[in-house]
Design an enzyme around this catalytic site. Structure first.
Site, PDB file in Angstrom:
ATOM      1  N   ARG A 217       0.816  -1.305  -0.004  1.00  0.00           N
ATOM      2  CA  ARG A 217      -0.170  -0.002  -0.077  1.00  0.00           C
ATOM      3  C   ARG A 217       0.917   1.233   0.016  1.00  0.00           C
ATOM      4  O   ARG A 217       0.424   2.487  -0.316  1.00  0.00           O
ATOM      5  CB  ARG A 217      -1.020   0.121   0.965  1.00  0.00           C
ATOM      6  CG  ARG A 217      -2.161  -0.807   0.988  1.00  0.00           C
ATOM      7  CD  ARG A 217      -2.945  -1.291   2.178  1.00  0.00           C
ATOM      8  NE  ARG A 217      -3.568  -0.381   2.838  1.00  0.00           N
ATOM      9  CZ  ARG A 217      -4.423  -0.673   3.898  1.00  0.00           C
ATOM     10  NH1 ARG A 217      -4.320  -1.913   4.449  1.00  0.00           N
ATOM     11  NH2 ARG A 217      -5.100   0.475   4.455  1.00  0.00           N
ATOM     12  N   HIS A 251      -0.454  -5.341  -4.555  1.00  0.00           N
ATOM     13  CA  HIS A 251      -1.679  -4.405  -4.160  1.00  0.00           C
ATOM     14  C   HIS A 251      -1.700  -3.343  -5.266  1.00  0.00           C
ATOM     15  O   HIS A 251      -2.992  -3.094  -5.855  1.00  0.00           O
ATOM     16  CB  HIS A 251      -1.138  -3.376  -2.978  1.00  0.00           C
ATOM     17  CG  HIS A 251      -2.192  -2.528  -2.814  1.00  0.00           C
ATOM     18  ND1 HIS A 251      -3.637  -3.079  -2.560  1.00  0.00           N
ATOM     19  CD2 HIS A 251      -2.259  -1.218  -2.842  1.00  0.00           C
ATOM     20  CE1 HIS A 251      -4.422  -1.941  -2.227  1.00  0.00           C
ATOM     21  NE2 HIS A 251      -3.798  -0.819  -2.227  1.00  0.00           N
ATOM     22  N   ASP A 290     -13.356  -0.603  -3.813  1.00  0.00           N
ATOM     23  CA  ASP A 290     -13.061   0.936  -3.896  1.00  0.00           C
ATOM     24  C   ASP A 290     -12.813   0.825  -5.600  1.00  0.00           C
ATOM     25  O   ASP A 290     -12.529  -0.203  -5.969  1.00  0.00           O
ATOM     26  CB  ASP A 290     -11.963   1.398  -3.186  1.00  0.00           C
ATOM     27  CG  ASP A 290     -10.782   0.588  -3.059  1.00  0.00           C
ATOM     28  OD1 ASP A 290     -10.384  -0.145  -4.197  1.00  0.00           O
ATOM     29  OD2 ASP A 290      -9.878   0.370  -2.152  1.00  0.00           O
ATOM     30  N   LYS A 313     -15.349   4.867  -2.110  1.00  0.00           N
ATOM     31  CA  LYS A 313     -14.870   4.725  -0.655  1.00  0.00           C
ATOM     32  C   LYS A 313     -13.615   5.924  -0.803  1.00  0.00           C
ATOM     33  O   LYS A 313     -13.052   6.253  -1.400  1.00  0.00           O
ATOM     34  CB  LYS A 313     -14.187   3.591  -0.492  1.00  0.00           C
ATOM     35  CG  LYS A 313     -13.406   3.390   0.643  1.00  0.00           C
ATOM     36  CD  LYS A 313     -12.643   1.924   0.888  1.00  0.00           C
ATOM     37  CE  LYS A 313     -11.102   2.078   0.529  1.00  0.00           C
ATOM     38  NZ  LYS A 313     -10.152   1.028   1.016  1.00  0.00           N
ATOM     39  N   ARG A 315     -10.654   7.324   2.323  1.00  0.00           N
ATOM     40  CA  ARG A 315      -9.893   7.325   3.534  1.00  0.00           C
ATOM     41  C   ARG A 315      -9.844   8.657   4.124  1.00  0.00           C
ATOM     42  O   ARG A 315      -9.214   9.566   3.363  1.00  0.00           O
ATOM     43  CB  ARG A 315      -8.455   6.284   3.460  1.00  0.00           C
ATOM     44  CG  ARG A 315      -8.633   5.205   3.351  1.00  0.00           C
ATOM     45  CD  ARG A 315      -7.158   4.282   3.385  1.00  0.00           C
ATOM     46  NE  ARG A 315      -7.531   2.938   3.254  1.00  0.00           N
ATOM     47  CZ  ARG A 315      -7.992   1.813   4.027  1.00  0.00           C
ATOM     48  NH1 ARG A 315      -8.363   2.362   5.264  1.00  0.00           N
ATOM     49  NH2 ARG A 315      -7.828   0.682   3.534  1.00  0.00           N
ATOM     50  N   ASP A 340     -12.233  -7.973  -2.475  1.00  0.00           N
ATOM     51  CA  ASP A 340     -11.134  -6.854  -2.028  1.00  0.00           C
ATOM     52  C   ASP A 340      -9.767  -7.883  -1.999  1.00  0.00           C
ATOM     53  O   ASP A 340      -9.800  -9.097  -1.599  1.00  0.00           O
ATOM     54  CB  ASP A 340     -11.414  -6.689  -0.550  1.00  0.00           C
ATOM     55  CG  ASP A 340     -10.720  -5.109  -0.304  1.00  0.00           C
ATOM     56  OD1 ASP A 340      -9.918  -4.608  -1.101  1.00  0.00           O
ATOM     57  OD2 ASP A 340     -11.029  -4.601   0.930  1.00  0.00           O
ATOM     58  N   THR A 345      -8.052  -4.666   8.764  1.00  0.00           N
ATOM     59  CA  THR A 345      -8.802  -4.350   9.997  1.00  0.00           C
ATOM     60  C   THR A 345     -10.416  -4.624   9.695  1.00  0.00           C
ATOM     61  O   THR A 345     -11.395  -4.548  10.431  1.00  0.00           O
ATOM     62  CB  THR A 345      -8.806  -2.981  10.322  1.00  0.00           C
ATOM     63  OG1 THR A 345      -9.402  -2.084   9.234  1.00  0.00           O
ATOM     64  CG2 THR A 345      -7.566  -2.409  10.573  1.00  0.00           C
ATOM     65  N   GLY A 347     -12.313  -2.899   7.938  1.00  0.00           N
ATOM     66  CA  GLY A 347     -13.002  -1.476   7.852  1.00  0.00           C
ATOM     67  C   GLY A 347     -13.546  -1.177   6.519  1.00  0.00           C
ATOM     68  O   GLY A 347     -14.685  -0.651   6.392  1.00  0.00           O
ATOM     69  N   THR A 348     -12.778  -1.332   5.534  1.00  0.00           N
ATOM     70  CA  THR A 348     -13.181  -1.196   4.060  1.00  0.00           C
ATOM     71  C   THR A 348     -14.509  -2.228   3.972  1.00  0.00           C
ATOM     72  O   THR A 348     -15.493  -1.787   3.310  1.00  0.00           O
ATOM     73  CB  THR A 348     -12.164  -1.632   3.090  1.00  0.00           C
ATOM     74  OG1 THR A 348     -11.102  -0.959   3.434  1.00  0.00           O
ATOM     75  CG2 THR A 348     -12.652  -1.521   1.699  1.00  0.00           C
TER      76      THR A 348
HETATM   77  C1  R5P Z   1      -7.187  -0.910  -0.103  1.00  0.00           C
HETATM   78  O1  R5P Z   1      -6.851  -0.264  -0.879  1.00  0.00           O
HETATM   79  C2  R5P Z   1      -7.224  -2.477  -0.184  1.00  0.00           C
HETATM   80  O2  R5P Z   1      -7.623  -2.924  -1.185  1.00  0.00           O
HETATM   81  C3  R5P Z   1      -7.983  -2.912   1.016  1.00  0.00           C
HETATM   82  O3  R5P Z   1      -9.420  -2.343   0.923  1.00  0.00           O
HETATM   83  C4  R5P Z   1      -7.578  -2.609   2.438  1.00  0.00           C
HETATM   84  O4  R5P Z   1      -6.280  -2.787   2.434  1.00  0.00           O
HETATM   85  C5  R5P Z   1      -8.246  -3.199   3.201  1.00  0.00           C
HETATM   86  O5  R5P Z   1      -7.835  -2.618   4.738  1.00  0.00           O
HETATM   87  P1  R5P Z   1      -8.884  -2.874   5.918  1.00  0.00           P
HETATM   88  O6  R5P Z   1      -9.701  -4.000   5.802  1.00  0.00           O
HETATM   89  O7  R5P Z   1      -8.044  -2.404   7.124  1.00  0.00           O
HETATM   90  O8  R5P Z   1     -10.022  -1.543   5.501  1.00  0.00           O
END
Ligand code: R5P
Length: 434
Positions: A217, A251, A290, A313, A315, A340, A345, A347-348
């Site tokens: 990331r 990623h 996203d 989405k 951040r 994904d 976490t 959260g997404t």
């Molecule tokens: C973000 O760009 C990635 O594709 C994932 O959505 C992200 O790494 C997920 O992170 P978390 O579960 O903490 O939201």
């Protein structure tokens, strides 16, 4: 002798065709990459401009003279592979665990060439792992029908990592399997030190097999005074002495370019799609969490012949908080499959779930490639609102971590095994993507 030009570019009757010798470095292994078919097009290749014409004629001329033969003495790639045995020629197995330089027929030549003349492939392959995910490395070796190599990797009380290969790896084609999983920095150091130890033990070639590449990331400088850590990690791996990298779903695909050594990036989308197809969901819609994830999600959607929806989405800061704003696409009364690339976490995914509930999706599935699951992820995903949570085994997962949600693990170890076999025998890794 009279010299008459024939109509074919590059050929002159009465004179043997000029042999365009492939570039040969001191390391004859490089010759394996020479002389094959390669497209080099000018953007106006279809035009009748001088440049376009010369490009075409040059290409046709080269192909006419050299055909697909690229090894010395005109041995074709396929012929050589057949002699070495890469699975297509039905040579006794597990052929990839044997000395690839030797002809299975018994003499020391390859494809009719002597050792001195032939392209040098590597000797036996050897597979090792650090402490990141031993079960995965063992599964890869089971697929390859060969034992996992013996190697000590441990920490002294001063937290310095120590590595020692317990098998001879001189000249071997060495594969080091190590996802950069939690604890990330420790596992990364283990990998780097293993590469260094393998290099100093005179390994013939070292491939870092990294099912999960951490720091992905951090792939751009999108805030003032921040690092591009993915690039830094790529540099570490290269400087340590890796000759190539095999990984899965970076990623961002561009991370491949952070390396100056070959990178084979495998993709899990076909496996996710195959699994979700087997569920026979009546009205599937694939949901990208996203815009960045839309490409991977679209791949799954196309394979399922389903529509695609995308969560808008954002951040808000670096505190791992994600906010889903709107849903682009039709999800109401559909079987939503959230895709994904990684879940950390949760959260997404949790905010995508919230949006899907609001838009009245009739069922919700979640598929991810790298199940990193940290902090509140278990709480957020362990909900009866999720019909099934599907993930691969690129990183280790504690059993019984979820109690409410049903889970399904798709093992990609055989896929890595196939890729390792192809890398060892000079086969195409790209063919695995079909
Ligand atoms: C973000 O760009 C990635 O594709 C994932 O959505 C992200 O790494 C997920 O992170 P978390 O579960 O903490 O939201």
């Amino acid at each position: 002798m009279a010299v008459k030009r024939s109509g074919r570019p590059g050929s002159v009757e009465g004179v043997p065709p000029r042999i365009v010798r492939p570039y040969r470095s001191a390391d004859t292994r490089c010759a394996a990459r020479q002389g094959g078919r390669c497209e080099v097009r000018a953007s106006n290749a279809g035009s009748s401009s001088r440049e376009g014409r010369e490009g075409r004629e040059g290409r046709e001329g080269r192909e006419g003279r050299e055909g697909r033969a690229c090894y010395h003495r005109g041995t074709s790639v396929d012929g050589l592979r057949g002699r070495l045995g890469d699975g297509r020629a039905g040579v006794r197995g597990p052929h990839w665990a044997t000395n690839a330089r030797r002809d299975p027929g018994g003499d020391d030549s390859v494809g009719g060439m002597t050792d001195a003349e032939s392209v040098t492939l590597y000797r036996e392959m050897a597979v090792f792992t650090g402490n990141a995910h031993r079960a995965f490395a063992e599964a890869v070796c089971r697929h390859l029908e060969m034992p996992l190599g013996r190697c000590e990797v441990f920490e002294f009380s001063n937290e310095n990592t120590f590595v020692r290969f317990l098998d001879n790896i001189r000249d071997r084609d060495v594969f080091l399997i190590q996802p950069i999983a939690s604890p990330v920095n420790t596992r990364l150091m283990e990998l780097l030190i293993m590469i260094d130890a393998a290099k100093r033990a005179s390994a013939g070639r070292i491939t870092a097999v990294i099912p999960y590449f951490a720091y992905g990331r951090s792939d751009k400088k999108d805030q003032p005074r921040i690092p591009i850590t993915a690039r830094l990690v790529a540099n570490f791996i290269e400087v340590a002495g890796a000759d190539r990298v095999l990984t899965m779903d970076l990623h961002a695909g561009q991370i491949q370019g952070f390396f100056n050594i070959p990178v084979d990036e495998l993709h899990a989308q076909p496996h996710l799609a195959e699994y979700f197809r087997s569920l026979n969901l009546p009205r599937p819609v694939v949901v990208a969490t996203d815009v960045g994830g839309a490409k991977g999600a679209r791949d799954v959607a196309e394979r399922l012949n389903a529509e695609l929806a995308i969560v808008d989405k954002r951040r808000t800061s670096n505190n791992e908080q994600a906010e889903a704003l709107t849903m682009i696409g039709e999800v109401s009364d559909r079987d939503a499959i959230i895709i994904d690339d990684e879940i950390l976490t949760g959260g997404t995914v949790a905010s995508a779930l919230e949006l899907l509930r609001r838009h009245k999706a009739r069922s919700i599935y979640v598929g991810t490639i790298h199940p990193l699951f940290a902090g509140p992820a278990f709480e957020r995903l362990d909900t009866p609102d999720v019909s099934e949570l599907v993930y691969t085994d690129t990183v280790p997962m504690a059993e019984g971590a979820f109690t409410s949600v049903s889970t399904h693990v798709l093992s990609v170890a055989p896929y890595f095994g196939d890729a390792i076999h192809r890398i060892h025998t000079g086969g195409s890794v790209g063919e695995l993507f079909r």
